[in-house]
Design an enzyme around this catalytic site. Structure first.
Site, PDB file in Angstrom:
ATOM      1  N   ASP A   1       0.877  -1.161   0.000  1.00 39.65           N
ATOM      2  CA  ASP A   1       0.000   0.000   0.000  1.00 39.65           C
ATOM      3  C   ASP A   1       0.928   1.228   0.000  1.00 39.65           C
ATOM      4  O   ASP A   1       2.127   1.097   0.281  1.00 39.65           O
ATOM      5  CB  ASP A   1      -0.834  -0.064   1.289  1.00 39.65           C
ATOM      6  CG  ASP A   1      -1.643   1.180   1.531  1.00 39.65           C
ATOM      7  OD1 ASP A   1      -2.295   1.651   0.588  1.00 39.65           O
ATOM      8  OD2 ASP A   1      -1.617   1.690   2.675  1.00 39.65           O
ATOM      9  N   LEU A   2       0.412   2.394  -0.323  1.00 42.86           N
ATOM     10  CA  LEU A   2       1.281   3.585  -0.366  1.00 42.86           C
ATOM     11  C   LEU A   2       1.133   4.441   0.899  1.00 42.86           C
ATOM     12  O   LEU A   2       2.035   4.510   1.737  1.00 42.86           O
ATOM     13  CB  LEU A   2       0.951   4.423  -1.607  1.00 42.86           C
ATOM     14  CG  LEU A   2       1.759   5.710  -1.756  1.00 42.86           C
ATOM     15  CD1 LEU A   2       3.217   5.422  -2.088  1.00 42.86           C
ATOM     16  CD2 LEU A   2       1.159   6.597  -2.842  1.00 42.86           C
ATOM     17  N   ASP A   3      -0.052   5.069   1.021  1.00 46.87           N
ATOM     18  CA  ASP A   3      -0.262   6.005   2.130  1.00 46.87           C
ATOM     19  C   ASP A   3      -0.237   5.263   3.468  1.00 46.87           C
ATOM     20  O   ASP A   3      -1.035   4.364   3.691  1.00 46.87           O
ATOM     21  CB  ASP A   3      -1.605   6.715   1.924  1.00 46.87           C
ATOM     22  CG  ASP A   3      -1.986   7.571   3.116  1.00 46.87           C
ATOM     23  OD1 ASP A   3      -1.085   8.042   3.825  1.00 46.87           O
ATOM     24  OD2 ASP A   3      -3.188   7.765   3.335  1.00 46.87           O
TER      25      ASP A   3
ATOM     26  N   THR B   1       0.970  10.255   3.581  1.00 41.81           N
ATOM     27  CA  THR B   1       0.224  11.325   2.929  1.00 41.81           C
ATOM     28  C   THR B   1      -1.119  11.586   3.625  1.00 41.81           C
ATOM     29  O   THR B   1      -1.839  12.502   3.223  1.00 41.81           O
ATOM     30  CB  THR B   1      -0.026  10.993   1.438  1.00 41.81           C
ATOM     31  OG1 THR B   1      -0.365   9.614   1.341  1.00 41.81           O
ATOM     32  CG2 THR B   1       1.203  11.271   0.593  1.00 41.81           C
TER      33      THR B   1
ATOM     34  N   LYS C   1      -8.725   6.481   5.653  1.00 41.00           N
ATOM     35  CA  LYS C   1      -7.499   5.812   5.217  1.00 41.00           C
ATOM     36  C   LYS C   1      -7.810   4.627   4.306  1.00 41.00           C
ATOM     37  O   LYS C   1      -8.588   3.750   4.685  1.00 41.00           O
ATOM     38  CB  LYS C   1      -6.663   5.372   6.422  1.00 41.00           C
ATOM     39  CG  LYS C   1      -6.043   6.566   7.126  1.00 41.00           C
ATOM     40  CD  LYS C   1      -5.032   6.156   8.166  1.00 41.00           C
ATOM     41  CE  LYS C   1      -4.377   7.405   8.732  1.00 41.00           C
ATOM     42  NZ  LYS C   1      -3.508   7.103   9.864  1.00 41.00           N
TER      43      LYS C   1
ATOM     44  N   SER D   1      -2.258   0.772  -4.319  1.00 45.68           N
ATOM     45  CA  SER D   1      -2.757   1.961  -3.619  1.00 45.68           C
ATOM     46  C   SER D   1      -4.066   2.412  -4.232  1.00 45.68           C
ATOM     47  O   SER D   1      -4.237   2.335  -5.448  1.00 45.68           O
ATOM     48  CB  SER D   1      -1.729   3.092  -3.741  1.00 45.68           C
ATOM     49  OG  SER D   1      -2.297   4.313  -3.315  1.00 45.68           O
ATOM     50  N   ALA D   2      -4.964   2.909  -3.372  1.00 42.53           N
ATOM     51  CA  ALA D   2      -6.226   3.469  -3.875  1.00 42.53           C
ATOM     52  C   ALA D   2      -5.994   4.828  -4.518  1.00 42.53           C
ATOM     53  O   ALA D   2      -6.889   5.383  -5.151  1.00 42.53           O
ATOM     54  CB  ALA D   2      -7.209   3.617  -2.718  1.00 42.53           C
TER      55      ALA D   2
ATOM     56  N   LYS E   1     -10.839  -0.891  -2.017  1.00 40.74           N
ATOM     57  CA  LYS E   1     -10.684  -1.614  -0.756  1.00 40.74           C
ATOM     58  C   LYS E   1     -11.935  -1.360   0.091  1.00 40.74           C
ATOM     59  O   LYS E   1     -12.440  -0.243   0.049  1.00 40.74           O
ATOM     60  CB  LYS E   1      -9.450  -1.095  -0.006  1.00 40.74           C
ATOM     61  CG  LYS E   1      -8.144  -1.245  -0.788  1.00 40.74           C
ATOM     62  CD  LYS E   1      -7.014  -0.446  -0.157  1.00 40.74           C
ATOM     63  CE  LYS E   1      -5.809  -0.405  -1.075  1.00 40.74           C
ATOM     64  NZ  LYS E   1      -4.684   0.381  -0.540  1.00 40.74           N
TER      65      LYS E   1
ATOM     66  N   GLU F   1      -0.135  -3.309   4.607  1.00 38.84           N
ATOM     67  CA  GLU F   1      -1.172  -2.276   4.721  1.00 38.84           C
ATOM     68  C   GLU F   1      -1.190  -1.592   6.088  1.00 38.84           C
ATOM     69  O   GLU F   1      -0.754  -2.183   7.081  1.00 38.84           O
ATOM     70  CB  GLU F   1      -2.543  -2.935   4.540  1.00 38.84           C
ATOM     71  CG  GLU F   1      -3.171  -2.802   3.180  1.00 38.84           C
ATOM     72  CD  GLU F   1      -3.698  -1.404   2.855  1.00 38.84           C
ATOM     73  OE1 GLU F   1      -3.747  -0.549   3.760  1.00 38.84           O
ATOM     74  OE2 GLU F   1      -4.060  -1.168   1.700  1.00 38.84           O
ATOM     75  N   ASP F   2      -1.751  -0.386   6.126  1.00 40.66           N
ATOM     76  CA  ASP F   2      -1.914   0.317   7.412  1.00 40.66           C
ATOM     77  C   ASP F   2      -3.384   0.554   7.752  1.00 40.66           C
ATOM     78  O   ASP F   2      -3.684   1.131   8.790  1.00 40.66           O
ATOM     79  CB  ASP F   2      -1.212   1.687   7.372  1.00 40.66           C
ATOM     80  CG  ASP F   2      -1.946   2.647   6.467  1.00 40.66           C
ATOM     81  OD1 ASP F   2      -2.297   2.250   5.336  1.00 40.66           O
ATOM     82  OD2 ASP F   2      -2.203   3.789   6.889  1.00 40.66           O
TER      83      ASP F   2
END
Ligand code: B16
Ligand code: MG
Length: 218
Positions: A8-10, A16, A44, A115-116, A146, A170-171
């Site tokens: 995942d990114l953020d 971000t 998120k 990432s979304a 997601k 993932e977070d």
């Protein structure tokens, strides 16, 4: 057999969430809705229009706007967000992530992004790590965000690997749900992700050795 890591990114590669929050707060204020950081937790991993819908619902304005108005509001938010992410550089990579990416590549594994965020490719470039990624799933081409597994499945498919040969990282709760539904091994960052197969408190603790150990114990 483990073949790929799908990130995942953020909240995993860079944080971000705070920039999304600033841009959404400005948008919400224009509508007379006040959002705070604890509400922001619910956004998120949720895609742009989904986030706007949640803000409108929270402010009791779920049915106050036409589709066109909502699209315009989301575009305005994104313009503000893009201004904020224009300042991102490699110092914004979360602790431990750069050495982890280097070790994953060195270990002969593939790396994907799920990432979304439609801004993910430009963020990876600004961070200077886009070349580590063998595949970036495209949220523009995905029907269900997601917690549906689609974005993780697309990343695995571009990498030509089976989902069962992947670790997803993932977070967000919706992200862990997506990884599990995709049939991947789920690594969570934070202390609130009860459904994760392996949980660490922060990205600092993410090392290849620990991840391989957790995978071998599954
Ligand atoms: P954009 P992730 C998600 O990123 C964010 O967590 C979420 O807050 C945001 O609304 C979503 O991306 C869409 O981002 O507006 O840039 O397309 O955690 O899936 O990497
Ligand atoms: Mg995230």
């Amino acid at each position: 057999m483990l073949k790929a890591f799908i990130f995942d990114l953020d909240g995993v590669i860079t944080d971000t969430a705070d920039l999304h929050f600033k841009a959404w707060k400005k948008c919400a204020e224009k509508l007379g809705i006040d959002i705070d950081l604890s509400f922001n937790e619910q956004l998120k991993g949720v895609d742009r229009m989904g986030s706007l819908e949640r803000i409108l619902e929270y402010g009791g304005k779920a049915n106050h706007f036409s589709i066109e108005e909502k699209v315009r509001l989301a575009e305005e938010k994104n313009d503000d967000y893009k201004e904020l992410i224009s300042k991102i550089t490699s110092v914004d990579i979360l602790p431990g992530i750069y050495p982890l990416l280097v070790r994953i590549i060195g270990g002969g594994f593939k790396i994907g992004l799920a990432s979304a965020s439609k801004n993910a490719p430009s963020i990876l470039k600004s961070l200077g790590i886009d070349e580590f990624f063998n595949a970036t799933a495209d949220p523009n081409t995905i029907d269900k965000g997601k917690p549906a597994p689609d974005i993780f499945l697309q990343a695995a498919s571009i990498l030509h690997v089976q989902p069962s040969d992947c670790i997803g990282i993932e977070d967000a709760n919706v992200g862990i749900e997506a990884i599990k539904k995709a049939g991947m091994f789920a690594v969570g960052i934070g202390d609130h992700l009860k459904e994760a197969d392996y949980l660490v408190k922060s990205t600092k603790e993410l090392t290849l050795d620990k991840l391989l150990k957790a995978w071998n114990k599954r």
